[in-house]
Every structure is written in C-alpha cells, then in structure tokens.
Design a protein around this motif. Structure first.
Motif, short mmCIF file in Angstrom:
data_model
loop_
_atom_site.label_atom_id
_atom_site.label_comp_id
_atom_site.label_asym_id
_atom_site.label_seq_id
_atom_site.Cartn_x
_atom_site.Cartn_y
_atom_site.Cartn_z
N VAL A 225 0.88 -1.18 0.00
CA VAL A 225 0.00 0.00 0.00
C VAL A 225 0.91 1.22 0.00
O VAL A 225 1.87 1.29 0.77
CB VAL A 225 -0.93 0.03 1.23
N ALA A 226 0.62 2.18 -0.88
CA ALA A 226 1.44 3.38 -0.99
C ALA A 226 0.57 4.63 -0.98
O ALA A 226 -0.57 4.62 -1.46
CB ALA A 226 2.29 3.34 -2.26
N ALA A 227 1.14 5.71 -0.43
CA ALA A 227 0.50 7.02 -0.46
C ALA A 227 1.11 7.81 -1.61
O ALA A 227 2.34 7.93 -1.71
CB ALA A 227 0.72 7.75 0.86
N LEU A 228 0.28 8.35 -2.47
CA LEU A 228 0.74 9.08 -3.65
C LEU A 228 0.59 10.58 -3.46
O LEU A 228 -0.43 11.07 -2.96
CB LEU A 228 -0.06 8.65 -4.89
N ASP A 229 1.61 11.30 -3.89
CA ASP A 229 1.57 12.74 -4.01
C ASP A 229 1.81 13.02 -5.48
O ASP A 229 2.96 13.15 -5.93
CB ASP A 229 2.65 13.39 -3.15
N GLY A 230 0.72 13.09 -6.26
CA GLY A 230 0.87 13.09 -7.71
C GLY A 230 1.45 11.75 -8.13
O GLY A 230 1.02 10.70 -7.66
N PRO A 231 2.49 11.73 -8.99
CA PRO A 231 3.11 10.46 -9.39
C PRO A 231 4.12 9.94 -8.37
O PRO A 231 4.56 8.80 -8.45
CB PRO A 231 3.81 10.80 -10.70
N ALA A 232 4.51 10.77 -7.39
CA ALA A 232 5.52 10.37 -6.42
C ALA A 232 4.91 9.56 -5.29
O ALA A 232 3.76 9.78 -4.89
CB ALA A 232 6.22 11.60 -5.85
N ILE A 233 5.68 8.61 -4.78
CA ILE A 233 5.27 7.84 -3.61
C ILE A 233 5.84 8.53 -2.37
O ILE A 233 7.05 8.67 -2.21
CB ILE A 233 5.75 6.39 -3.69
N ALA A 234 4.93 9.02 -1.53
CA ALA A 234 5.32 9.73 -0.31
C ALA A 234 5.62 8.77 0.83
O ALA A 234 6.40 9.10 1.74
CB ALA A 234 4.22 10.70 0.10
N GLY A 235 5.01 7.61 0.82
CA GLY A 235 5.22 6.60 1.85
C GLY A 235 4.59 5.30 1.42
O GLY A 235 3.71 5.28 0.54
N PHE A 236 5.02 4.21 2.02
CA PHE A 236 4.49 2.90 1.62
C PHE A 236 4.69 1.91 2.75
O PHE A 236 5.48 2.14 3.68
CB PHE A 236 5.20 2.38 0.36
N THR A 237 3.97 0.81 2.67
CA THR A 237 4.17 -0.30 3.60
C THR A 237 3.97 -1.60 2.85
O THR A 237 3.17 -1.68 1.91
CB THR A 237 3.23 -0.20 4.81
N GLU A 238 4.72 -2.65 3.24
CA GLU A 238 4.67 -3.95 2.59
C GLU A 238 4.42 -5.05 3.63
O GLU A 238 5.00 -5.02 4.71
CB GLU A 238 5.99 -4.26 1.88
N ILE A 239 3.60 -6.01 3.25
CA ILE A 239 3.35 -7.19 4.07
C ILE A 239 3.58 -8.42 3.19
O ILE A 239 3.16 -8.45 2.04
CB ILE A 239 1.90 -7.22 4.61
N VAL A 240 4.24 -9.43 3.75
CA VAL A 240 4.41 -10.70 3.05
C VAL A 240 3.71 -11.79 3.86
O VAL A 240 3.92 -11.92 5.07
CB VAL A 240 5.89 -11.05 2.86
N VAL A 241 2.87 -12.56 3.16
CA VAL A 241 2.20 -13.71 3.77
C VAL A 241 2.88 -14.97 3.24
O VAL A 241 2.72 -15.31 2.07
CB VAL A 241 0.70 -13.73 3.45
N PRO A 242 3.67 -15.66 4.06
CA PRO A 242 4.30 -16.90 3.61
C PRO A 242 3.25 -17.95 3.27
O PRO A 242 2.18 -18.00 3.88
CB PRO A 242 5.14 -17.34 4.82
N HIS A 243 3.57 -18.80 2.29
CA HIS A 243 2.58 -19.80 1.88
C HIS A 243 2.34 -20.82 2.98
O HIS A 243 1.30 -21.47 3.01
CB HIS A 243 3.02 -20.50 0.59
N ASP A 244 3.30 -20.95 3.91
CA ASP A 244 3.12 -21.85 5.05
C ASP A 244 3.09 -21.05 6.34
O ASP A 244 3.65 -21.44 7.36
CB ASP A 244 4.24 -22.89 5.09
N SER A 245 2.40 -19.92 6.32
CA SER A 245 2.47 -18.94 7.40
C SER A 245 1.89 -19.41 8.72
O SER A 245 2.22 -18.88 9.77
CB SER A 245 1.75 -17.66 6.99
N ALA A 246 1.00 -20.36 8.69
CA ALA A 246 0.28 -20.79 9.90
C ALA A 246 -0.38 -19.61 10.59
O ALA A 246 -0.46 -19.53 11.81
CB ALA A 246 1.23 -21.50 10.86
#
Length: 324
Positions: A225-246
């Motif tokens: 998920v990213a916050a946009l200021d026009g075409p620029a990314i002002a901030g972002f966050t990433e989450i990874v869900v492992p396929h064997d995440s339990a």
C-alpha cells in the motif's frame, strides 16, 4: 570434530540440520515460532533467486552439532555483504565449533570477492559475545513486535482511515510493483537509510522488481500500500504472507519520504493495509515486524496500531579481513 561442506545436503543431513535449529530455538525462543521442518528443507535445498548459498556443518561421530549458512546476494564480487547464520547445539557450545564454521565461511566470502558480512542474532543470547569476540560490531538494534489482529478494534482502523492526510491518495497492489510506480517506489525506499548504510546496495526499479520476484518464487504473497503525491510515492508499507504462514504474516519495509513526514502518512498506509489484509486474507491472524531500536517514531506508530514488543535482535557486521 570434522567441518564439512554440504554442497548437496541429503535428507538425513537436512533432518539433522533441523534438529540443531530446534535445539537452539528451545534454548533461546524469544517469542519466535518454532522452526518448521519443511521450511528448513526448502531453505537448504535452494537459495533465494538472485543469490547463492554455501552450507557447512560440524559433525560429532556422524551427528551434526553445529551448522552455518552463508547467503551471497548478487554476483561474485558484488558490493553487497554476505549474510552468515551460525547455530551451535546448546550441548556443544564453548568448544570452538562456531569459530571453525565462521572460518570456513570466511574462505567462502574471500573466494566470492566479498569485503564484509552481516549477521542477525537475538539480544541476550550466546551468539552476541561470540560475534563480538570474532571482530563483529553491532550496527543496528531491531525491536521485534507482534500484532494480533483479533486485538485490533475495527473502529480504530476506521478512525485512522478517516484521518487521511489532505492532498494524498492511496494505491495498492499485490506482487510486483506496476511499471508506473516502480521508479517512485525505489526512490521511496531510499528513505530507509539506516539499512542502506551497511547493506551497501542502492534501490532502483530493477532491484524493487527483483525483491518481489524473490518473494513470488518462494510461493509467498507480497502486498503493498502506498501514499501518492501526484506520481511520487510519499510513503508505503509492505506485508508478506508466507505460503506456510500458519496464520502469521511478516511486515517488510515501511517508509515515509523525509519531505512528507509529520503528516501521519505511515500510520495511514498501515491502517489501509490492515483493512485490506483483513478482507483479502482472513487466514492471517498475526503480523510480526522488526523496527530499528532508534526509530522511536515508527515504534510509536506500531504501538498505536496495537503491536507489542516480543524480542530484541541485533545486526552485526564485520570486515572479511577481520575474520579468522
């Protein structure tokens, strides 16, 4: 005891390696889930895309009692450091096994043209004095935090989303970044200067895509998920869900570009991620994250969301010339 290279580990060696990891975890759990045998096998049998792997073990009468894995990202001679993980069975510590494995890994680093190596260990465990005795210096403190989604009131997320900073928009994607946002995301990742200082690698659009491809080839799912200021990314966050995440997902990078800080963009994109993940992945019940110990702002953001500290880890780095 013999130190052997495991260029193609057998099923028996993989099981023995996992037994060492399980014994170390039992002695120093620190809130982490116990190692998974299938996950251990996958890590030993194939390196992550974009990197190579070397494995060594110390054997006592044919039984593995200490192990070392060396990850070599990029091509030989690359400016990025190698990454070493040494584990010694609690019943066989203080016998010089860790040092002998580190010496074998040092030869591998020199042969690959590396100038430095990093290691991550739990604070308060025997790994700390071991690394310091071998010429490693602590370059980063990481606070491990955990969020249990069932403990997050839905109205908290609704309120945070309603408090969106003026003038910004949200964009989200699963997997590899869309082409129109690749360069902007790479620029935003430079905001994570604390890591770049010792990783020695710059972010560009190709490296952003490479990271996503590594995640996908493991069978895991990357959400951004990213916050946009026009075409620029002002901030972002990433989450990874492992396929064997339990049920446990992992927080990857979160950053806000310096000129956009102070507007609660970080907590806004994180709240949007939680709302999306709750709808998209009801199988996820927990999210774990590591924050730089001196990043008081991000720690406060995570605590406001409901994260609680579970452990403290330390990142160590050493010049290869300082190794045994």
């Amino acid at each position: 005891m013999d130190v052997i290279a495991l260029d193609a580990p057998t099923d028996a060696q993989i099981r023995a390696w996992h037994e060492v990891l399980a014994a170390v975890h039992a002695a120093d759990p620190a809130g982490d889930p116990a190692p998974d045998p299938a996950g251990t096998a996958r890590r030993l049998l194939s390196a992550e895309p974009g990197s190579r792997q070397r494995l060594w073990a110390a054997a006592d009468g044919g039984r593995l009692v200490a192990v070392a894995a060396l990850r070599l990202p990029g091509e030989p001679g690359a400016g990025r450091p190698g990454e070493i993980d040494v584990r010694v069975h609690p019943g066989h510590r203080r016998r010089g096994l860790g040092r002998r494995l580190l010496a074998a890994a040092a030869e591998g680093l020199r042969a690959d043209g590396r100038s430095s190596v990093i290691a991550q260990v739990l604070a308060g465990t025997p790994a700390v004095p071991f690394l310091e005795s071998q010429g490693f210096e602590c370059v980063l403190t990481l606070r491990g935090m955990l969020l249990r989604l069932a403990d997050v009131p839905p109205e908290r997320i609704t309120r945070l989303l309603a408090e969106a900073p003026a003038g910004y928009g949200l964009v989200r994607w699963q997997g590899t970044v869309p082409d129109e946002h690749a360069t902007a995301l790479a620029r935003a990742k430079h905001a994570m200067a604390d890591l770049a200082e010792y990783e020695g690698a710059l972010w560009d659009a190709d490296r952003v895509r490479e990271m996503a491809e590594v995640v996908a080839k493991r069978g895991d799912d990357l959400y951004t998920v990213a916050a946009l200021d026009g075409p620029a990314i002002a901030g972002f966050t990433e989450i990874v869900v492992p396929h064997d995440s339990a049920g446990r997902a992992a927080q990857y990078d979160t950053a806000v570009v310096p000129e956009h800080r102070g507007r609660r963009i970080g907590i806004w994109v994180k709240a949007a991620m939680l709302a999306w993940l709750t709808r998209e992945r009801p199988d996820v019940h927990e999210i774990e994250t590591d924050n730089s110990g001196d990043n008081a702002h991000m720690i406060a953001v995570n605590e406001e969301l409901g994260f609680r500290t579970e452990r403290e880890s330390l990142e160590y780095q050493a010049a290869v010339t300082a190794l045994p």
